[in-house]
Scaffold this active site. Structure first.
Site, short mmCIF file in Angstrom:
data_model
loop_
_atom_site.label_atom_id
_atom_site.label_comp_id
_atom_site.label_asym_id
_atom_site.label_seq_id
_atom_site.Cartn_x
_atom_site.Cartn_y
_atom_site.Cartn_z
N LYS A 68 9.11 -15.47 -27.09
CA LYS A 68 9.91 -15.08 -28.26
C LYS A 68 9.12 -15.14 -29.57
O LYS A 68 9.38 -14.38 -30.48
CB LYS A 68 11.16 -15.94 -28.36
CG LYS A 68 12.20 -15.59 -27.30
CD LYS A 68 13.53 -16.28 -27.57
CE LYS A 68 14.64 -15.70 -26.71
NZ LYS A 68 14.50 -16.02 -25.27
N GLU A 87 21.08 -14.62 -35.28
CA GLU A 87 22.15 -15.23 -34.50
C GLU A 87 21.50 -15.81 -33.26
O GLU A 87 20.42 -15.40 -32.86
CB GLU A 87 23.21 -14.20 -34.11
CG GLU A 87 22.89 -13.38 -32.88
CD GLU A 87 21.75 -12.39 -33.07
OE1 GLU A 87 21.59 -11.87 -34.19
OE2 GLU A 87 21.02 -12.16 -32.09
N SER A 96 7.74 -15.69 -18.57
CA SER A 96 8.16 -15.52 -19.97
C SER A 96 8.31 -16.85 -20.71
O SER A 96 8.22 -16.89 -21.93
CB SER A 96 9.47 -14.74 -20.03
OG SER A 96 10.45 -15.34 -19.21
C1 LIG Z 1 15.09 -15.31 -24.19
C2 LIG Z 1 14.33 -15.38 -22.92
C3 LIG Z 1 14.38 -14.34 -21.96
C4 LIG Z 1 15.26 -13.13 -22.08
O1 LIG Z 1 15.00 -12.28 -23.15
P1 LIG Z 1 14.29 -10.88 -22.99
O2 LIG Z 1 14.52 -10.22 -24.29
O3 LIG Z 1 14.94 -10.15 -21.84
O4 LIG Z 1 12.86 -11.14 -22.71
C5 LIG Z 1 13.58 -14.46 -20.83
N1 LIG Z 1 12.80 -15.55 -20.63
C6 LIG Z 1 12.75 -16.56 -21.51
C7 LIG Z 1 11.88 -17.73 -21.21
C8 LIG Z 1 13.51 -16.51 -22.68
O5 LIG Z 1 13.45 -17.54 -23.55
#
Ligand SMILES: *Cc1c(COP(=O)(O)O)cnc(C)c1O
Length: 384
Positions: A84, A106, A371
């Protein structure tokens, strides 16, 4: 094709009062995105402060298990523990160039709010985060983090007191402060140009993967696998590879408890065309067109819509949407931990789970986007 659309998806479905702000944003984004000075400042901050480039780790024992070559893109190692920050640092820098005095956001589970608060603290820009009063209670630790980082957390006591109500309230606030405030959206969603802006900043993930995998394997991968909530980490790792049709792009959605109404959030698999939060896209709605409740064990995947470009890429069959249920994700969370020494976020575990249950040809190369890290999910998995 209208450039504000991806096929029939996208657009700007917002009240008149927001149009000047969206036009100003588009204008500034077009100016800065092609500026070498802006790009190098963005990259320098993500290196210095964020720790980029993140590694591409070869998962030796997992590869052995699956008889193919598996690599993990380590967004879990980015500062604050998820992808993020690529977006929040990028947009906060844009806001600074646009001379905005405040960031508004938000948040649902609080991950995006913490990331915006982090960028705000880094750049010394005041941050206001709108959060449903119910979520404020459930996510006390993230609320504390945001406050520690100097952000103001505004509890929203309307409606169901969750994310949807927080979004409405944040938009309402923005409508009376459009000149001075920057609305920092958290995924490849919302009215144009937000899906383009978030994709632009997250694409750094795929750009790094391209050079890292060429260095390691002297060729591009056969599969790239990512989880999809709103779609920003997926677009971020896919974008560079979209023109290369030989590479299969697998989008893993939350199948939740099962693929029946209110028990999942697999929007690309089960969604219908509709309008929500300023965009036309696939949405989980009932037969009256009302937004349905959604569920996922992973807090970041629990959203009834999906970014418009992902809807388009799924419709045109460039990406392959699959759904992974809660149990499969939890199992993958444990297998990855044990086989690699990396505890993934439950969101990312959805992408890992697809690889675990798929069959590959020997010599196939798959890259999984990790992610985020799993520390935030330990209580959830521990309780099972
Ligand atoms: C917020 C988040 C997501 C989902 O958001 P995307 O916009 O689909 O990437 C996925 N993995 C993690 C670790 C997150 O914090």
């Amino acid at each position: 094709m209208n450039r504000k659309y991806y096929g029939e998806f996208g657009g700007q479905y917002v009240p008149e009062v927001f149009m000047p702000a969206l036009e100003e944003l588009e204008h500034s984004f077009r100016h800065y995105k092609d500026s070498d000075a802006f790009r190098s400042e963005y990259r320098r901050i993500l290196a210095d402060f964020g720790g980029r480039p993140t590694p591409l780790t070869f998962a030796e024992h997992l590869s052995h298990l699956k008889r193919c070559r598996i690599y993990l893109k380590r967004e879990d190692l980015l500062h604050t523990g998820a992808h993020k920050l690529n977006n929040t640092v990028g947009q906060a820098l844009l806001a600074l160039k646009m001379k905005k005095k405040e960031l508004i956001a938000e948040t649902g589970a609080g991950q995006h709010g913490v990331s915006v608060a982090t960028a705000g603290a880094y750049f010394n820009i005041p941050v206001k985060v709108f959060m449903g009063a119910e979520d404020v209670k459930r996510q006390a630790l993230n609320v504390f983090k945001m406050k520690l980082l100097g952000a103001e957390v505004v509890p929203v006591k309307k409606g169901q007191r969750t994310l949807k109500d927080a979004i409405n309230e944040a938009f309402r606030y923005w409508s009376s402060h459009v000149k001075t405030s920057y609305y920092l959206l958290g995924s490849v969603m919302g009215p144009y140009p937000y899906p383009e802006i978030v994709k632009y900043f997250q694409s750094i993930i795929g750009q790094e993967v391209q050079s890292q995998i060429l260095k390691a394997e002297q060729r591009l991968p056969d599969y790239i696998v990512a989880c999809v909530g709103g779609g920003s980490n997926a677009m971020g790792i896919f974008n560079t590879f979209i023109p290369n049709k030989k590479i299969r792009l697998i989008a893993c959605e939350a199948g939740g408890r099962q693929l029946r109404p209110q028990l999942h959030s697999a929007t690309l698999n089960k969604g219908r065309l509709g309008v929500l939060h300023g965009m036309k896209t696939l949405l989980l709605t009932d037969r009256f067109g009302q937004i349905e409740k959604v569920h996922s064990i992973a807090p970041g995947l629990d959203y009834p819509g999906v970014g418009p470009e992902l809807s388009f890429l799924a419709r045109t069959k460039r990406i392959e949407p699959v759904s992974i249920n809660d149990d499969e994700a939890v199992k993958a969370f444990k297998v990855l931990s044990r086989k690699t020494g990396i505890i993934p976020a439950l969101e990312s575990a959805h992408a890992v789970a697809w690889v675990l249950k798929s069959r590959f040809k020997p010599g196939n190369i798959a890259v999984i986007n990790i992610s985020g890290r799993g520390d935030k999910d330990l209580n959830t998995v521990h309780g099972l």
